[in-house]
Scaffold this motif. Sequence first.
Motif, mmCIF file in Angstrom:
data_model
loop_
_atom_site.group_PDB
_atom_site.id
_atom_site.type_symbol
_atom_site.label_atom_id
_atom_site.label_comp_id
_atom_site.label_asym_id
_atom_site.label_seq_id
_atom_site.Cartn_x
_atom_site.Cartn_y
_atom_site.Cartn_z
ATOM 1 N N LEU A 99 0.680 -0.553 -0.082
ATOM 2 C CA LEU A 99 0.048 0.021 -0.247
ATOM 3 C C LEU A 99 0.521 1.577 0.042
ATOM 4 N N THR A 100 0.376 2.589 -0.692
ATOM 5 C CA THR A 100 1.048 3.702 -0.452
ATOM 6 C C THR A 100 0.424 4.613 0.023
ATOM 7 N N ASP A 101 1.038 5.851 -0.067
ATOM 8 C CA ASP A 101 0.088 6.896 0.773
ATOM 9 C C ASP A 101 0.452 8.055 0.528
ATOM 10 N N PRO A 102 0.419 8.334 -0.791
ATOM 11 C CA PRO A 102 1.017 9.872 -1.761
ATOM 12 C C PRO A 102 1.436 11.209 -0.904
ATOM 13 N N GLY A 103 -0.220 11.059 -0.069
ATOM 14 C CA GLY A 103 -0.123 12.264 0.629
ATOM 15 C C GLY A 103 0.203 12.290 1.745
ATOM 16 N N HIS A 104 1.163 11.714 1.967
ATOM 17 C CA HIS A 104 1.833 11.265 3.240
ATOM 18 C C HIS A 104 3.540 12.265 3.408
ATOM 19 N N THR A 105 3.398 13.218 4.431
ATOM 20 C CA THR A 105 4.239 13.886 4.154
ATOM 21 C C THR A 105 5.426 14.491 6.141
ATOM 22 N N LEU A 106 5.890 14.141 5.665
ATOM 23 C CA LEU A 106 7.432 14.084 6.398
ATOM 24 C C LEU A 106 8.529 14.991 6.165
ATOM 25 N N ASP A 107 8.513 16.195 6.793
ATOM 26 C CA ASP A 107 9.302 17.429 6.798
ATOM 27 C C ASP A 107 11.065 16.614 7.109
ATOM 28 N N GLU A 119 5.968 7.059 17.161
ATOM 29 C CA GLU A 119 4.353 7.884 16.778
ATOM 30 C C GLU A 119 3.823 9.079 16.651
ATOM 31 N N THR A 120 4.096 9.534 16.707
ATOM 32 C CA THR A 120 4.224 10.783 16.718
ATOM 33 C C THR A 120 4.293 10.950 15.802
ATOM 34 N N VAL A 121 5.844 10.742 14.752
ATOM 35 C CA VAL A 121 6.349 11.178 13.480
ATOM 36 C C VAL A 121 5.302 10.946 12.555
ATOM 37 N N LEU A 122 5.085 9.648 13.202
ATOM 38 C CA LEU A 122 3.503 8.757 12.319
ATOM 39 C C LEU A 122 2.531 8.739 12.507
ATOM 40 N N ALA A 123 2.117 9.711 12.983
ATOM 41 C CA ALA A 123 0.713 9.294 13.509
ATOM 42 C C ALA A 123 -0.330 9.851 12.485
ATOM 43 N N GLY A 124 0.606 11.271 11.340
ATOM 44 C CA GLY A 124 -0.673 11.509 10.322
ATOM 45 C C GLY A 124 -0.477 10.427 9.110
ATOM 46 N N SER A 125 -0.007 9.281 9.239
ATOM 47 C CA SER A 125 0.101 8.263 7.819
ATOM 48 C C SER A 125 -1.294 7.951 8.056
ATOM 49 N N ARG A 126 -1.926 7.502 6.661
ATOM 50 C CA ARG A 126 -3.135 6.506 6.770
ATOM 51 C C ARG A 126 -3.034 5.442 7.031
ATOM 52 N N LEU A 127 -1.285 4.613 6.472
ATOM 53 C CA LEU A 127 -1.238 3.934 6.295
ATOM 54 C C LEU A 127 -1.161 2.930 7.679
#
Length: 222
Positions: free
Chosen positions: A86-94, A140-148
């Motif tokens: 699976l992929t999450d194209p909208g995932h952003t991680l600065d 957990e904080t960094v990955l919280a924004g991912s749909r995956l």
Amino acid sequence: MTGSQPVATRLGPHTAHRGLRRFRAPAPATPERCELCGVVLADHNHRHLVDTERRALACACTPCALLFEQPGAGRGRFRTVPDRYLTDPGHTLDEAAWDLLRIPVGVAFFLRHTGLDRLVALYPSPAGATESELDPAAWETVLAGSRLAPLLRPDVEALLLRRTDDRTDCYLVPIDICYELVGRMRLLWHGFDGGAEARAALTDFFTTVARRAREPREDDRP
């Protein structure tokens, strides 16, 4: 007859040559077998299980892999590795968020380990799979924004991240391909940054992952 004759003379030169050649010829490869039932494995029926007690992968045939897809099979010791990408194209991680992870390379994977009851972060290195010592709460904080992240199946799947100059790609993948990547990098790694061959292999690996991955659907939820 006095004394012993040379082996080549007693057996004949051609016989001796064949005998010596037997030791020089490479031994035939031992076929891989299912670690549960012993059947010989081929590409079309080669699956993997996670042995949760040993924290290791086990090779399995398709029927055995299907057996351990059933809840409670084997009292939960073995879990079948799925084959979804699976992929999450909208995932952003600065860059600041990536720096928070304190991972010295641009690739990392995260899995939920039921035995340890926490998230584990690892990354490929010349020594193999290296575990990050960062507080799991930070991951957990960094990955919280991912749909995956909510879709991740414990022990058998991982969130695979790759940081490049302008973006961070995020995939949900079978755990066995993460260890395949670790083994490939360990074999090819040269110098401080891995070298050209390792970088090319990494690019090929993620090209394959991107080609196989799709966006999540409703039926992907637990």
